[in-house]
Design a protein around this motif. Structure first.
Motif: not given
Length: 419
Positions: A92-100, A105-109, A189-195
């Motif tokens: 759960a925590v690593t999925n949250g980190v991946q979402a962030a 990255l999306a904001v940077t792009v 990001a949304a998929t990782f947050a959901a997971a």
């Protein structure tokens, strides 16, 4: 390779029974499908994004290196941490980190500030999280599923992985990237947050550490996992055969794009369809292997997972027919997935609960760490003897693989009464 007696791994089942275990596994299955979908999006979109930053092939390859390097650098410490912590919470925590990370990255792009250092850093960080997540998930399954259902559970997880991460995510990533470069990473990001939310409060707990084994440092914990695998003839032989399989298939597929374009004359779209056939075969195997395990012989399944790809590799190496190649590629995917499901089920059944993370990570490093060697050998064979050679040589190696798997085959039960 004696099955582990019920103990710490079944503590959860004693608390809330079959219904609770089933619900928790269903949550893990759903979270796996969602997070693998996210993995497929960023693994496909990152190279596309890199191509917009630099045309330099060396710099371009650096992103692939950054994505795969964590398996060599992080897998062993990840296994040790998984054995120390609540495995459901780790995922759960690593999925949250991946979402962030994906959101950043999306904001940077979108801001136009993307560069190679950022791409390398994000690719490496996402790879580290994926390494930790997969180690935790493999160790968590025996805590959620009774031993008699491990093969079915692993088949479903593998099937969900292939469907979500390959069949759905890969083509969609290209479409999303073509629309807006940042879009695949926003969806990621949304998929990782959901997971992560799906696994919040899973309550699986950590595997109980034997009182007779005091806590040690992470390096010493890793050494325990290495010694356990080295001392078990069955698991050790499975790791060596896994290394052989990975070397063979990596060598075959390293130049398969050229094989498809030059010898099969299928074009770019045809190449994509041929690679899709591998995934289709894997999905079918994921759905059927659990039933085949219960009704047939695990030993026979293990042999078929070696010989079916051997016949398929031989056929691919000899054919110029795209249709036959597609059918044989599906068999390669089928056999590879059967091998994955059968071997992980066997390992989960015999590795002590408190060592699952460490031993699994050593096994993965041993069997998967040969990929670079396979790519180099495949390229050398093509340079010396042509594009068909890796497939023909690989077929011969896979036919002989059961000799290397002898200790494992002797330890595998002929019937599925006890995995």
């Amino acid at each position: 390779m004696t099955p582990e007696k019920p103990g710490p791994a079944s503590a959860t089942s004693r608390e809330d029974g079959t219904t609770g275990r089933r619900r928790r596994f269903t949550r893990l299955l759903a979270a796996t499908a969602v997070s693998r979908f996210g993995d497929g999006l960023h693994l496909t979109a990152l190279p596309l994004l890199t191509a917009t930053v630099t045309p330099d092939p060396t710099a371009f390859a650096g992103v692939t290196v950054a994505q795969t390097l964590p398996w060599l650098l992080v897998s062993l410490p990840a296994g040790a941490l998984v054995d120390r912590l609540d495995r459901g919470r780790v995922i759960a925590v690593t999925n949250g980190v991946q979402a962030a990370l994906a959101a950043a990255l999306a904001v940077t792009v979108l801001s136009g500030g993307i560069g190679l250092p950022v791409l390398y850093a994000v690719a490496f960080a996402l790879g580290c999280c994926q390494t930790l997540t997969e180690s935790a998930a493999a160790a968590l399954v025996p805590q959620l599923v009774p031993a008699t259902a491990l093969a079915t559970a692993n088949g479903r997880l593998t099937g969900a992985d292939i469907i979500a991460g390959q069949l759905l995510a890969v083509p969609l990533a290209g479409v999303l990237f073509g629309a807006v470069h940042a879009l695949p990473f926003l969806v990621d990001a949304a998929t990782f947050a959901a997971a992560g939310l799906l696994l919040t409060g899973l309550g699986a707990g950590r595997a109980r550490h034997p009182d007779s084994e005091p806590r040690a440092s992470v390096p010493k914990d890793i050494a325990v996992g290495v010694r356990w695998l080295a001392a078990d003839p069955g698991c050790r032989s499975l790791a060596l055969v896994g290394a052989l399989i990975n070397t063979v298939l990596t060598g075959c597929f390293a130049t398969f794009a050229l094989f498809a374009l030059r010898l099969l004359d299928v074009g770019d779209a045809g190449y994509g369809l041929l690679m899709g056939a591998v995934s289709v075969g894997g999905v079918v195997a994921g759905l059927l292997t659990g039933t085949a395990w219960r009704r047939g012989s695990p030993r026979l399944l293990l042999l078929l997972s070696l010989w079916v790809p051997a016949v398929a590799c031989l056929s691919i190496g000899l054919t110029s027919s795209p249709l036959l190649a597609a059918a044989m590629l599906a068999l390669v995917g089928f056999g590879g997935t059967v091998w994955t499901v059968v071997t992980i089920t066997l390992r989960q059944a015999v590795i002590p609960a408190h060592l699952q993370g460490r031993v699994m990570s050593v096994f993965r490093l041993t069997s998967a760490g040969t990929a670079p060697l396979g790519a180099v050998l495949g390229a050398l064979l093509v340079d010396s003897s042509g594009l068909r050679t890796p497939w023909l040589v690989g077929a011969g190696a896979l036919v002989l693989a059961p000799l290397l798997a002898g200790p494992a085959l002797r330890a595998v039960p002929e019937e599925a009464s006890a995995p």
